[in-house]
Design an enzyme around this catalytic site. Structure first.
Site, PDB file in Angstrom:
ATOM      1  N   LYS A  69      -4.183 -10.859  -6.993  1.00 27.70           N
ATOM      2  CA  LYS A  69      -5.434 -11.235  -6.327  1.00 27.70           C
ATOM      3  C   LYS A  69      -6.584 -10.375  -6.851  1.00 27.70           C
ATOM      4  O   LYS A  69      -6.373  -9.229  -7.265  1.00 27.70           O
ATOM      5  CB  LYS A  69      -5.293 -11.156  -4.808  1.00 27.70           C
ATOM      6  CG  LYS A  69      -5.224  -9.762  -4.245  1.00 27.70           C
ATOM      7  CD  LYS A  69      -5.299  -9.783  -2.724  1.00 27.70           C
ATOM      8  CE  LYS A  69      -5.305  -8.354  -2.212  1.00 27.70           C
ATOM      9  NZ  LYS A  69      -5.453  -8.195  -0.796  1.00 27.70           N
TER      10      LYS A  69
ATOM     11  N   LYS B 141       0.822  -1.216   0.000  1.00 23.61           N
ATOM     12  CA  LYS B 141       0.000   0.000   0.000  1.00 23.61           C
ATOM     13  C   LYS B 141       0.850   1.257   0.000  1.00 23.61           C
ATOM     14  O   LYS B 141       0.467   2.261  -0.597  1.00 23.61           O
ATOM     15  CB  LYS B 141      -0.974   0.005   1.190  1.00 23.61           C
ATOM     16  CG  LYS B 141      -2.141  -0.938   0.969  1.00 23.61           C
ATOM     17  CD  LYS B 141      -3.386  -0.495   1.702  1.00 23.61           C
ATOM     18  CE  LYS B 141      -4.561  -1.384   1.342  1.00 23.61           C
ATOM     19  NZ  LYS B 141      -5.682  -1.275   2.255  1.00 23.61           N
TER      20      LYS B 141
ATOM     21  N   LYS C  24     -10.776  -4.644  -6.200  1.00 20.03           N
ATOM     22  CA  LYS C  24     -11.554  -3.589  -6.856  1.00 20.03           C
ATOM     23  C   LYS C  24     -10.681  -2.718  -7.742  1.00 20.03           C
ATOM     24  O   LYS C  24     -11.185  -2.039  -8.622  1.00 20.03           O
ATOM     25  CB  LYS C  24     -12.274  -2.750  -5.810  1.00 20.03           C
ATOM     26  CG  LYS C  24     -11.296  -2.060  -4.864  1.00 20.03           C
ATOM     27  CD  LYS C  24     -12.005  -1.191  -3.883  1.00 20.03           C
ATOM     28  CE  LYS C  24     -11.050  -0.354  -3.059  1.00 20.03           C
ATOM     29  NZ  LYS C  24     -10.060  -1.080  -2.259  1.00 20.03           N
TER      30      LYS C  24
HETATM   31  P1  TYM Z   1     -10.096  -6.818   3.266  1.00 21.65           P
HETATM   32  O1  TYM Z   1     -11.151  -5.825   3.549  1.00 21.65           O
HETATM   33  O2  TYM Z   1      -9.026  -6.466   2.287  1.00 21.65           O
HETATM   34  O3  TYM Z   1     -10.716  -8.179   2.792  1.00 21.65           O
HETATM   35  C1  TYM Z   1     -11.767  -8.792   3.515  1.00 21.65           C
HETATM   36  C2  TYM Z   1     -11.669 -10.297   3.476  1.00 21.65           C
HETATM   37  O4  TYM Z   1     -11.705 -10.773   2.120  1.00 21.65           O
HETATM   38  C3  TYM Z   1     -10.563 -11.586   1.862  1.00 21.65           C
HETATM   39  N1  TYM Z   1     -10.142 -11.359   0.459  1.00 21.65           N
HETATM   40  C4  TYM Z   1      -9.897 -12.353  -0.401  1.00 21.65           C
HETATM   41  N2  TYM Z   1      -9.964 -13.678  -0.290  1.00 21.65           N
HETATM   42  C5  TYM Z   1      -9.672 -14.423  -1.387  1.00 21.65           C
HETATM   43  N3  TYM Z   1      -9.312 -13.884  -2.584  1.00 21.65           N
HETATM   44  C6  TYM Z   1      -9.236 -12.541  -2.748  1.00 21.65           C
HETATM   45  N4  TYM Z   1      -8.914 -12.024  -3.929  1.00 21.65           N
HETATM   46  C7  TYM Z   1      -9.536 -11.699  -1.631  1.00 21.65           C
HETATM   47  N5  TYM Z   1      -9.560 -10.357  -1.428  1.00 21.65           N
HETATM   48  C8  TYM Z   1      -9.941 -10.166  -0.144  1.00 21.65           C
HETATM   49  C9  TYM Z   1      -9.502 -11.103   2.851  1.00 21.65           C
HETATM   50  O5  TYM Z   1      -8.524 -12.088   3.102  1.00 21.65           O
HETATM   51  C10 TYM Z   1     -10.339 -10.804   4.074  1.00 21.65           C
HETATM   52  O6  TYM Z   1     -10.595 -11.987   4.808  1.00 21.65           O
HETATM   53  N6  TYM Z   1      -7.447  -6.074   7.393  1.00 21.65           N
HETATM   54  C11 TYM Z   1      -8.597  -6.755   6.846  1.00 21.65           C
HETATM   55  C12 TYM Z   1      -9.888  -6.329   7.506  1.00 21.65           C
HETATM   56  C13 TYM Z   1      -9.868  -6.507   8.980  1.00 21.65           C
HETATM   57  C14 TYM Z   1      -9.977  -7.717   9.703  1.00 21.65           C
HETATM   58  C15 TYM Z   1      -9.912  -7.368  11.068  1.00 21.65           C
HETATM   59  C16 TYM Z   1     -10.127  -9.052   9.318  1.00 21.65           C
HETATM   60  C17 TYM Z   1      -9.757  -5.490   9.882  1.00 21.65           C
HETATM   61  N7  TYM Z   1      -9.782  -6.018  11.146  1.00 21.65           N
HETATM   62  C18 TYM Z   1      -9.993  -8.330  12.098  1.00 21.65           C
HETATM   63  C19 TYM Z   1     -10.186 -10.018  10.335  1.00 21.65           C
HETATM   64  C20 TYM Z   1     -10.110  -9.657  11.674  1.00 21.65           C
HETATM   65  C21 TYM Z   1      -8.675  -6.413   5.367  1.00 21.65           C
HETATM   66  O7  TYM Z   1      -8.158  -5.425   4.903  1.00 21.65           O
HETATM   67  O8  TYM Z   1      -9.415  -7.271   4.632  1.00 21.65           O
END
Ligand code: TYM
Length: 332
Positions: free
Chosen positions: A196, A114, A199
């Site tokens: 991956k 990022k 968006k």
């Molecule tokens: P975020 O918002 O980027 O993504 C949310 C969830 O979706 C999964 N994910 C994917 N899985 C498979 N293939 C993909 N292309 C893909 N893109 C996204 C992510 O692994 C995630 O499970 N930091 C976290 C949000 C968060 C969080 C937490 C999660 C904040 N606090 C506490 C668990 C526990 C995040 O940015 O995910």
């Protein structure tokens, strides 16, 4: 009666939900909703590490809540809430930041990615983001954190922070396990099978709210492979595009790779790609329709997030109180 184990996870409302979020995370949550005591939230505090348009952030937060419910998370049985409505997240985050090393945060892949992408805004929040995520998790003492593979490193850091804190103060936090699905843990972009699904590359990203015709078109244009073999075979190294489509198909149908190879034996990508598209359309159709219906019911959604925040805050305050006491803050 044996107490239910606890599960917790969140998604940033920084973009519209996509198939990666669904297969990597939400589907896994909904499948386990009966078995566990579940906490799921919109990680809105996390989103402002990158500039957001305030009106869009509000709209997406509400749409995400509606989508959680539409995906099968019953608010009566799961605690659904917005992170910013539960102040204990920010409060614990400060404490934990004093138990996290600069070096540990510097090694986080997501920070490196990022900060490379947003060179003009490498803010302190972007750097300390994993500490907030550790606070999100540890407040609720979960056994499992269901996430896609890209978040595993953050959950591992959370475990390290919890163990460090516990080794000083005794057993304050439960040390949680990441819970990563077998199929769907890493969904790649349909046009860029090396990256991956996200968006930021919308042509290769299937959004939960996409129209069926749009989804069909995205799958028709999906990249397969360049060897012109035109054969559905699972070989992620040489045929990453085909492997990704097989992975998606396996996740939505529950079929194994061998079953899929057999199903499309003797048929080329011209048959396979639309079939994957169709399976995804049918999986997402009820979710899209229900999300659309719920989003109009503002009073209902408001009652869900108010109740969710109250329940979450009650649990979170118990852990925070313990932490404050351990570190030596005078108790009210
Ligand atoms: P975020 O918002 O980027 O993504 C949310 C969830 O979706 C999964 N994910 C994917 N899985 C498979 N293939 C993909 N292309 C893909 N893109 C996204 C992510 O692994 C995630 O499970 N930091 C976290 C949000 C968060 C969080 C937490 C999660 C904040 N606090 C506490 C668990 C526990 C995040 O940015 O995910």
């Amino acid at each position: 009666m044996e107490e239910k184990k606890i599960m917790l996870s969140g998604i940033q409302p920084s973009g519209d939900l996509h198939l990666g979020n669904y297969l990597g995370a939400i589907k896994n949550w909904a499948d386990r909703a009966q078995e566990f005591d579940c906490y799921y939230f919109m990680a809105d505090l996390h989103t402002i590490t990158v500039r957001q348009n305030p009106a869009d952030l509000r709209r997406r937060s509400m749409q995400q809540l509606a989508a959680y419910i539409a995906c099968g998370l019953d608010p009566e049985k799961n605690t659904l809430f917005l992170q910013s409505m539960v102040p204990q997240h920010a409060q614990l985050s400060w404490v934990l930041s004093c138990y996290t090393q600069f070096g540990e945060l510097s090694r986080m892949t997501q920070f490196k990615d990022k900060s490379a992408k947003h060179k003009d805004n490498i803010n302190a929040g972007l750097f300390t983001y994993p500490v907030l995520m550790a606070a999100d998790i540890l407040l609720y003492q979960p056994h499992y954190v269901p996430v896609g593979a890209d978040q595993k490193q953050h959950v591992e850091l959370t475990r390290d922070i919890a163990q460090r804190f516990n080794s000083i103060y005794g057993d304050v936090f439960r040390v949680p396990e990441p819970y990563i699905p077998k199929a769907g843990a890493r969904i790649y972009g349909l046009t860029t099978p090396g990256d991956k699904m996200s968006k930021s590359i919308p042509e290769g990203c299937v959004f939960l709210m996409d129209d069926p015709a749009v989804i069909a078109r995205k799958f028709k244009r999906a990249v397969t492979d360049s060897d012109r073999e035109n054969c559905v075979r699972y070989d992620p190294e040489n045929k990453p595009g085909v492997a990704n489509l097989m992975n998606i198909y396996a996740s939505v149908t529950g079929k194994t790779f061998e079953e899929i190879e057999k199903e499309f034996e003797g048929q080329g990508y011209g048959v396979f790609k639309p079939a994957v598209g169709e399976a995804v359309i049918e999986t997402l159709r009820p979710i899209r329709e229900e999300t659309d219906r719920l989003i109009k019911d503002k009073a209902y959604l408001e009652s869900v997030y108010k109740e969710g925040a109250a329940r979450a805050s009650y649990i979170a305050s118990k852990t925070l109180r313990k932490v404050y006491k351990k570190v030596g803050f005078v108790q009210i």
